[in-house]
Scaffold this active site. Structure first.
Site, PDB file in Angstrom:
ATOM      1  CD  GLN A  12       1.833  79.718  56.905  1.00  0.00           C
ATOM      2  OE1 GLN A  12       2.438  78.717  57.163  1.00  0.00           O
ATOM      3  NE2 GLN A  12       0.956  79.832  55.980  1.00  0.00           N
ATOM      4  CB  ILE A  35      10.848  82.271  70.641  1.00  0.00           C
ATOM      5  CG1 ILE A  35      10.604  82.646  69.298  1.00  0.00           C
ATOM      6  CG2 ILE A  35      10.642  80.862  71.026  1.00  0.00           C
ATOM      7  CD1 ILE A  35      11.415  82.051  68.331  1.00  0.00           C
ATOM      8  CE1 TYR A 143       7.866  71.306  58.050  1.00  0.00           C
ATOM      9  CE2 TYR A 143       7.020  70.051  56.379  1.00  0.00           C
ATOM     10  CZ  TYR A 143       6.691  71.008  57.354  1.00  0.00           C
ATOM     11  OH  TYR A 143       5.721  71.287  57.793  1.00  0.00           O
ATOM     12  CE  LYS A 147       5.907  69.259  60.722  1.00  0.00           C
ATOM     13  NZ  LYS A 147       5.439  69.843  62.069  1.00  0.00           N
TER      14      LYS A 147
HETATM   15  N1  SER Z   1       4.117  74.576  53.989  1.00  0.00           N
HETATM   16  C1  SER Z   1       5.097  73.483  54.239  1.00  0.00           C
HETATM   17  C2  SER Z   1       6.136  73.735  53.386  1.00  0.00           C
HETATM   18  O1  SER Z   1       6.097  73.848  52.202  1.00  0.00           O
HETATM   19  C3  SER Z   1       4.723  71.973  54.329  1.00  0.00           C
HETATM   20  O2  SER Z   1       3.886  71.604  54.847  1.00  0.00           O
HETATM   21  O3  SER Z   1       7.582  73.302  53.950  1.00  0.00           O
END
Ligand code: SER
Length: 318
Positions: A12, A35, A143, A147
């Site tokens: 993206q 990839i 996630y 991070k």
């Molecule tokens: N755009 C990402 C998500 O929604 C957040 O950084 O996972």
């Protein structure tokens, strides 16, 4: 002269960042790392070198870095928040084992590294309004866990080995080129596709849910400006809050309605996405980025809406 490798160049952010960096530094100086299964096409393929460069494959990264004399790595490989909840081990493998590979190669070859963090690095116990630069970060998503770890490991490599790591915490990124896949903020991209196709949009996020968002040109500007910043001014490194706009679903809907008065939106809340969204900031305080490297976004919500509605039809209506 910069020699840049983008890992995740067909994703993206990577697909547009690669093109923008090539327009600044020259096509031959920006290598698109991808990839197998996500090969570059069209302009991305034709405007400069491309190499298979899987973030989980340390020797491959090292080989590309040496072959091109790379001095700056943009490491954009990651699973977004919703997908990562379904594949936590893979999210860790890509996000953290992959980061480790990148940092080691950077240490050995003297590269600067940008690995983005996110609003996802915050959690339910973070102050949600004007979220400070330095604050509680106890996310409950995989996630978010990757991070926060990204921020800590990147700072560690700077402090311990002098690797020039820098990054920003991206808000939800909205663009009209490559769609995101599996994020919590994706609704704010999807809504424009429905509006342009003249279809009713079903919003998975509850009315009143505020999240930070940013339009792609500003996200790219942040990623480039932070790597160009004067290091002597940087008090922080990994990673800077950057704010641009904050809105709830009804606000982006109203912005689109100004230009598409017949556009309709209904709600069907997705509990996983909603719980993630509720744990993220309503709006971040980005004063450190403004003070330390002159961060300043260009687009507001209506400016973004006008640009999206102007550019998207040519891409999706055949
Ligand atoms: N755009 C990402 C998500 O929604 C957040 O950084 O996972």
């Amino acid at each position: 002269m910069k020699k840049i490798l983008i890992i995740g160049a067909t994703g993206q952010i990577g697909s547009e960042l690669t093109m923008t960096l090539r327009s600044i530094y020259g096509g031959q100086n920006v290598v698109a790392g991808y990839i197998i299964g996500a090969e570059p096409k069209g302009e991305l393929l034709e405007s400069g070198p491309a190499e298979v460069c899987d973030v989980t494959d340390a020797p491959a990264i090292s080989e590309v870095v040496k072959k091109y004399g790379i001095d700056t790595i943009y490491n954009l490989a990651a699973l977004l928040s919703v997908v990562a909840e379904g594949k936590p081990k893979l999210a860790w493998k890509i996000g953290i084992d992959g980061l480790w590979n990148v940092l080691e190669v950077a240490r050995e070859n003297g590269c600067a590294v940008f690995t983005p963090s996110s609003i996802g690095s915050f959690g339910p116990s973070t102050p949600h309004v004007m979220t400070p630069q330095d604050t509680i970060q106890r996310p409950r998503t995989m996630y978010g866990v990757t991070k926060v770890t990204t921020e800590l490991l990147s700072d560690y490599y700077f402090l311990k080995y002098g690797v020039d790591t820098r990054a920003v915490r991206f808000p939800g990124v909205i663009s009209n080129v490559t769609p995101p896949g599996g994020g919590t903020t994706d609704y704010a991209v999807d809504i424009y596709y429905y509006a342009v196709r003249g279809e009713k949009f079903t919003c998975p996020i509850k009315e009143g849910t505020l999240m930070d968002m940013i339009y792609m040109p500003d996200a790219l500007k942040a990623a480039i400006d932070i790597m160009e910043a004067d290091p002597s001014r940087l008090i922080h490194r990994n990673a800077f809050n950057i704010a641009s706009m904050s809105f709830a679903p009804e606000t982006i809907y109203a912005s689109i309605k100004k230009y598409k008065p017949d556009f309709e939106m209904v709600y069907d809340v997705d509990p996983l996405k909603q719980s993630i969204a509720d744990s993220w900031p309503d709006c971040m305080d980005d004063s450190c980025a403004r003070n330390e490297w002159d961060w300043k976004p260009v687009y507001d919500l209506d400016g973004m809406t006008r640009d999206m509605l102007e550019k998207l039809p040519a891409r999706i209506l055949k």
